[in-house]
Write a protein that holds these residues in place. Structure first.
Motif, PDB file in Angstrom:
ATOM      1  N   GLU B   6       9.094  15.212 -18.846  1.00 44.83           N
ATOM      2  CA  GLU B   6       8.584  16.469 -19.396  1.00 44.83           C
ATOM      3  C   GLU B   6       8.290  16.379 -20.894  1.00 44.83           C
ATOM      4  N   LEU B   7       8.777  15.319 -21.552  1.00 43.14           N
ATOM      5  CA  LEU B   7       8.497  15.173 -22.977  1.00 43.14           C
ATOM      6  C   LEU B   7       7.239  14.354 -23.243  1.00 43.14           C
ATOM      7  N   PRO B   9       3.274  12.929 -22.270  1.00 38.36           N
ATOM      8  CA  PRO B   9       2.065  13.342 -21.570  1.00 38.36           C
ATOM      9  C   PRO B   9       1.875  12.516 -20.305  1.00 38.36           C
ATOM     10  N   TRP B  95       3.812   3.937 -26.911  1.00 41.93           N
ATOM     11  CA  TRP B  95       4.743   5.024 -26.628  1.00 41.93           C
ATOM     12  C   TRP B  95       6.076   4.416 -26.239  1.00 41.93           C
ATOM     13  N   ARG B 103      17.275  12.757 -25.436  1.00 44.60           N
ATOM     14  CA  ARG B 103      16.057  12.030 -25.100  1.00 44.60           C
ATOM     15  C   ARG B 103      15.099  12.012 -26.272  1.00 44.60           C
ATOM     16  N   THR B 104      14.396  10.923 -26.392  1.00 43.99           N
ATOM     17  CA  THR B 104      13.391  10.805 -27.443  1.00 43.99           C
ATOM     18  C   THR B 104      12.153  10.125 -26.888  1.00 43.99           C
ATOM     19  N   VAL B 105      11.010  10.655 -27.273  1.00 42.95           N
ATOM     20  CA  VAL B 105       9.746   9.982 -26.991  1.00 42.95           C
ATOM     21  C   VAL B 105       9.064   9.759 -28.327  1.00 42.95           C
ATOM     22  N   THR B 106       8.734   8.524 -28.639  1.00 46.32           N
ATOM     23  CA  THR B 106       8.157   8.182 -29.936  1.00 46.32           C
ATOM     24  C   THR B 106       6.765   7.602 -29.731  1.00 46.32           C
ATOM     25  N   VAL B 107       5.850   7.990 -30.605  1.00 46.11           N
ATOM     26  CA  VAL B 107       4.501   7.424 -30.582  1.00 46.11           C
ATOM     27  C   VAL B 107       4.313   6.626 -31.847  1.00 46.11           C
TER      28      VAL B 107
END
Lengths: 581, 171
Positions: B6-7, B9, B95, B103-107
């Motif tokens: 959900e974090l 795309p 990504w 939770r972490t999502v990094t770009v």
């Protein structure tokens, strides 16, 4: 340029002068005898050289004005005179009036009888002071060479400070009250090193200072020009013989000619050699009244007030408790006072000026410091409206500049571009500092004043009120093609601006509690600095859309910037020849 | 079903780290738990050995018990933690995602990478793994890919360097 300069004799022996004039005219035949990379033409002094800064730009050590040590320590002198007046004059006068034998009471311990002895002591002490002053004067000297300004002082503990002339951004003639009365001025050098202390030549006679300033401006001009020429020729990195032939070669000639032209235009704007007044476009100086008002309404001042109230209350109701409380109150008191002092240093006389590379700030009460912020390297900006400044409309603006973060000392000064200013000044600063074509003033305005979701801003959802009861309606973001604006804070209001083409990376994060509420934090990563570039507790869907959109916009912005200016990354080794310009 | 869906795309091809990395993490978790257990049970051991007077009160068993239970829960969660680590190579960005509870999502855009580190420790090396760290000009970019197979790490480094040069933008 003053008339005095033109009449000055030229000093052909000075080494800086030769290298300055030689490359100035590409048509000058350059013999291949050049020893170093900047091609040198020793012959035929140019017409500009006729107006050469002769005078004191000769590498000799000069002394400052004789009155300097006395003006510098005027406070001490006043204190001493006051002290003498208190102890002696009173006694002497009263005994004269009463026709009694003169009895001078020195601190109650030693009784000096007789006016003569008292006067002798007074004169002796004054003599010693004057002697010390003269000694200090004797050791206070300055030297101006083609490359540097050096200032040396102190006879017991010597200090020498120097500034490179080609890094000098501007020279101001400063006149403070007491020196002004005595007809003295000081020269202040702003050097383009981050957070360096301002070099000050003090004190000189008023006319002398003005004349020296013109000479120095020309010398600085020369130094900058020479630097530019050296930079233009150095990428060739040729050995001596080739450097000579390169000097005669038309191609490098035109190149150095072009760079010289660039320098001339820039320098003419920068130094305005022909103009008498300030060459730097001074944008504003924060008035002292506002500095003091801001200081009084700052957190340390409030803490100080609370401490004072506490003390007063204690001394009224529990005087015996003071014995315990006073010693324990000293460390926090020291902290508060030093906090106040550093605030004062950072905002006292804060001046923002425009320089070719960006803006330059200068501030300080006792220790004046200046810092140049190259606009192109500004990564993020934050406008803050603290709660206590709200009633007089005070704002603070800080920036994060690439290459200036980390090192604590320089960061604190280098990052503030407006310590306390009106909204109008904030707008001006935004225009000046942000590396953007269109300044997002509207977004920043809404970021600072808006509450709740507006037409531009997306805020935290209502369910975030359990985590942010006060600020959830403020926390939010807005975005356009070029920037991301983040806003947060209800009491102290913050708005951060991050240009898309400056962001390094971005991240969404979510803790277990946030997951229960369906919230998520977004942070945009920029180079280290004091600007907060994160926004908390957004709706997960909003945050994800923001991250995705931001990634797209940043990609487009990078492509745009990359296409417009073929900036070479500083990690690549040898610059391509066409980047020399 | 990755934990960070959900974090991030949709439409990204997420790749996982090596399954062997699970064993590395398990070994690490076991060692850490044991070390802590030993440290917190020093008073208990001293009592049991009779160095300290009297018999051990019951609550002296508590710290060691807590540490062991915590370690057990940790061991149980490690597989899911490792599965949560992932990366996806988009055309212009990398990504990364990680974390189970936090939770972490990094770009990280390729053009922003300054250098790529490959590190390996004794345990990682024994399993033929390496960790890849991406550095940008920002200190807060936290982009670490632990436990990639050596070949994959080398490939990724080459790929990232190449794309980085392609998309490089000045500060």
């Amino acid at each position: 340029m003053t008339g005095g300069e033109e009449t000055r004799p030229e000093l052909p022996a000075a080494p800086w002068e030769r290298s300055g004039g030689g490359t100035a005219d590409p048509g000058t035949p350059s013999p291949p005898a050049a020893a170093s990379a900047p091609a040198v033409a020793p012959g035929a002094p140019q017409s500009r050289d006729a107006a050469a800064p002769g005078g004191e730009v000769d590498g000799e050590w000069h002394r400052v004005h004789l009155l300097t040590p006395f003006v510098r320590s005027w406070l001490l002198l006043v204190a001493l005179v006051w002290g003498f007046a208190n102890t002696f004059v009173d006694d002497v006068v009263s005994s004269f009036v009463k026709h009694e034998p003169i009895q001078v009471d020195v601190g109650g311990a030693v009784r000096v009888v007789g006016a003569g002895l008292g006067l002798a002591v007074l004169c002796g002490v004054l003599g010693v002071l004057i002697g010390l002053g003269l000694l200090s004067w004797w050791f206070t000297r300055y030297q101006i060479t083609g490359e540097h300004v050096r200032f040396r002082s102190g006879w017991l503990f010597r200090t020498q400070r120097q500034a490179r002339l080609d890094r000098v951004q501007g020279i101001d003639v400063e006149r403070r009250f007491l020196p002004r009365v005595l007809g003295l001025s000081s020269l202040k050098f702003d050097v383009a090193d981050g957070g360096s202390s301002v070099l000050e030549l003090s004190y000189l006679g008023r006319d002398h200072a003005r004349e020296l300033r013109s000479q120095l401006l020309v010398a600085a001009h020369r130094a900058a020009e020479r630097q530019e020429t050296a930079r233009a020729t150095s990428p060739a990195a040729v050995p001596d013989a080739e450097a000579g032939s390169a000097g005669a070669d038309p191609a490098p000639g035109t190149r150095s000619g072009r760079s010289r032209e660039g320098v001339d235009v820039r320098v003419a704007q920068k130094y305005g050699i022909l103009s008498e007044r300030d060459e730097l476009r001074r944008v504003f100086t924060v008035p002292t009244a506002r500095v003091l008002l801001a200081l009084v309404c700052s957190p340390p001042a409030v803490v100080l007030l609370l401490l004072a109230l506490l003390m007063a209350g204690l001394s009224v109701w529990f005087p015996e408790a003071l014995v315990v409380v006073l010693p324990t109150a000293v460390p926090p008191l020291l902290g508060v006072v030093s906090g106040l002092y550093s605030r004062l240093e950072r905002s006292w006389g804060f001046t923002l000026s425009e320089v070719p590379e960006g803006v330059r700030t200068r501030s300080g009460l006792f220790n004046e410091r200046s810092s140049t912020i190259p606009t192109g390297r500004v990564q993020a900006l934050e406008v803050t409206a603290p709660l206590l400044w709200r009633f007089f409309g005070g704002h603070r603006v800080t920036v994060t500049t690439a290459g200036k973060g980390g090192a604590g000392g320089t960061e604190t000064l280098g990052s503030v571009v407006l310590p306390v200013g009106t909204w109008e000044q904030v707008r001006g600063v935004l225009e000046l500092v942000l590396p953007l074509e269109l300044t997002p003033t509207d977004l920043v305005t809404e970021g600072l004043r808006g509450i709740g979701g507006g037409e531009n801003f997306t805020t935290s959802p209502r369910r975030a009120r359990w985590l942010d009861p006060l600020t959830w309606r403020r926390t939010g973001f807005a975005m356009d093609e070029a920037v991301l604006v983040l806003r947060r804070g209800r009491l102290a209001r913050h708005a951060s601006v991050v240009p898309h083409h400056k962001t390094q990376s971005a991240a969404l994060s979510q803790g277990p509690l946030e997951r229960r509420f369906g919230l998520s934090d977004l942070s945009v990563h920029v180079t280290p600095g004091s600007v907060t570039t994160a926004v908390a507790h957004l709706d997960v869907a909003d945050a994800r859309a923001l991250l995705e959109r931001h990634t797209q916009l940043a990609r487009a912005a990078r492509a745009r910037v990359g296409a417009r200016a073929p900036e070479r990354p500083w990690s690549t080794a040898a610059p391509a020849p066409d980047t020399v310009r | 079903m990755p934990a960070t869906t959900e974090l991030s795309p949709p439409g990204l091809q997420w790749r996982h780290v090596s399954p062997k990395y699970l064993r590395v993490r398990l070994i690490g978790a076991v060692i850490t738990t044991l070390v802590w257990a030993v440290v917190v049970s020093v008073p208990l051991v001293l009592h049991l050995l009779g160095t300290w007077e009297g018999s051990a009160p019951w609550w002296l068993w508590l710290p060691a018990g807590v540490v062991l239970v915590w370690g057990g829960v940790n061991l149980f969660l490690v597989p899911r933690r490792v599965r949560a680590i992932g990366y996806a190579e988009a055309p212009t960005e990398l990504w990364l995602r990680k974390g189970l509870f936090f939770r972490t999502v990094t770009v990280v855009p390729y053009g922003r990478m300054q250098y790529v580190d490959i590190k390996t420790g004794p345990v990682l090396n024994a399993f033929g793994l390496a960790s890849v760290t991406l550095h940008t000009a920002s200190a807060s970019t936290d982009a670490v890919l632990p436990g990639l197979p050596r070949e994959e790490a080398d490939r990724l480094r080459e790929q990232l360097t190449e794309r980085g040069e392609e998309h490089m933008v000045g500060l």
